[in-house]
Enzyme design. Structure first.
Site, mmCIF file in Angstrom:
data_model
loop_
_atom_site.group_PDB
_atom_site.id
_atom_site.type_symbol
_atom_site.label_atom_id
_atom_site.label_comp_id
_atom_site.label_asym_id
_atom_site.label_seq_id
_atom_site.Cartn_x
_atom_site.Cartn_y
_atom_site.Cartn_z
ATOM 1 C CE LYS A 1 102.192 62.429 -65.886
ATOM 2 N NZ LYS A 1 103.140 62.048 -64.836
ATOM 3 C CD GLN B 1 102.558 59.621 -62.042
ATOM 4 O OE1 GLN B 1 102.582 59.759 -63.267
ATOM 5 N NE2 GLN B 1 102.502 60.651 -61.213
ATOM 6 C CG ASP C 1 108.920 62.896 -65.493
ATOM 7 O OD1 ASP C 1 108.104 63.683 -66.020
ATOM 8 O OD2 ASP C 1 108.588 61.861 -64.878
#
Ligand code: NDP
Length: 287
Positions: free
Chosen positions: A54, A98, A121
């Site tokens: 990422k 994460q 997200d």
């Protein structure tokens, strides 16, 4: 005739090059670098790879990235304190924690602690609620990647029967909502492990999306000839990475199919960049 392959890798490359231009433009106009803060708790090797990728993606399009690495024994309070700090930091526009986090930490509380404005997200209940009401601020990355794969390959969803297999909060459920919204206009059936006679349902699909985490689960006899098959699954097996769809056999029946790897995965990654740039736009300008 074998199915047309929906190449996620090259589509993601194309979107990244579009994004690079937009990021340059944004930086010139706002003297601010859109920045993503990634929080990694513990040392799970798969999570480390995901975060590294990422950050590499960010770098490629000119988005800044920070890594906040915390030890596996981090307490919930310590993690919430870091998120609180990042929420207030004007140099940070997107925050991602994460997953999974170690078991002493309550995932829901962590996701709810992220400011909805920086929730790239799109897991915060406020962003999920806005999605359901068809006025999203951020779209969740994997479902958005699936939608872009369909759109940019000119695969019509309006009036089509979409069958989504898997009802997770991050893939199946939001995707089924997105495709049923006005604008996408699909008729959606959402299946799960308690669905009776699954093959009889999947065979009705004009577009079949599978996100269950079972290697090669969808076989050719479960697919309507000519259907579009989107395989979200990523399964590590002795033969390497495979999807939830038996690619070789289903390719002989389907009209379009995504490979694994190289299908949905690259789109998921690029949608995080899209959200980070949008977050910067919203926070820095009156966009
Ligand atoms: P979850 O484990 O959270 O959910 C799995 C879903 O599949 C559940 O709804 C479950 O049903 C359903 N399911 C499991 N077995 C069956 C079955 N035999 N028949 C019908 N339904 C079944 O998975 P995720 O959504 O997080 O991930 C799914 C897959 O997608 C994984 O392989 C994951 O690695 C991959 N993934 C890929 C991404 C990408 O970018 N390509 C991003 C995110 C995930 P029930 O609810 O009844 O238990």
């Amino acid at each position: 005739m074998p199915a047309n392959i929906l190449d996620g890798k090259s589509l993601a490359r194309q979107i990244r090059s579009e994004l690079r231009e937009e990021v340059i433009d944004f930086i010139e106009n706002n003297v601010t670098i859109p920045t993503l803060a990634a929080v990694l708790v513990g040392d799970d090797p798969a999570s480390e790879v995901y975060v590294r990728n990422k950050r590499r993606d960010c770098e490629e399009v000119g988005i800044g990235s920070q890594l906040h690495k915390l030890p596996a024994e981090t307490t919930q309070e310590e993690l919430l304190a870091l998120i609180g700090k990042l929420n207030k930091d004007d140099a940070v526009h997107g925050i991602l924690v994460q997953l999974p986090v170690p078991e002493q930490i309550d995932t829901d509380r962590v996701l709810e602690a992220i400011s909805p404005a920086k929730d790239v997200d799109a897991f915060h209940p406020q962003n999920v609620g806005r999605l359901v009401q068809n006025r999203p601020v951020y779209l969740p990355c994997t479902p958005h990647g699936c939608v872009q794969l369909l759109k940019r390959n000119n695969i019509e969803t309006s009036g089509k029967h979409v069958v989504v297999v898997g009802r997770s909060d991050i893939v199946g459920k939001p995707l089924s909502v997105m495709l049923a919204q006005r604008g996408a206009d699909a008729t959606v059936t959402l299946c799960h492990s308690r669905t009776a006679d699954l093959p009889s349902v999947t065979r009705l699909a004009d577009i079949l999306v599978v996100a269950i985490g079972r290697p090669n689960f969808i076989t050719a006899d479960m697919v309507k000839p000519g259907a579009t098959v989107i395989d979200v699954g990523i399964n590590r097996t002795d033969d390497g990475l495979v999807g939830d769809v038996d690619f070789a056999a289903v390719s002989e029946v389907a009209g379009h199919i995504t490979p694994v790897p190289g299908g949905v995965g690259p789109l998921t990654r690029v949608m995080l960049l899209v959200n980070t740039l949008n977050a910067a736009r919203r926070l820095v300008t009156s966009y």
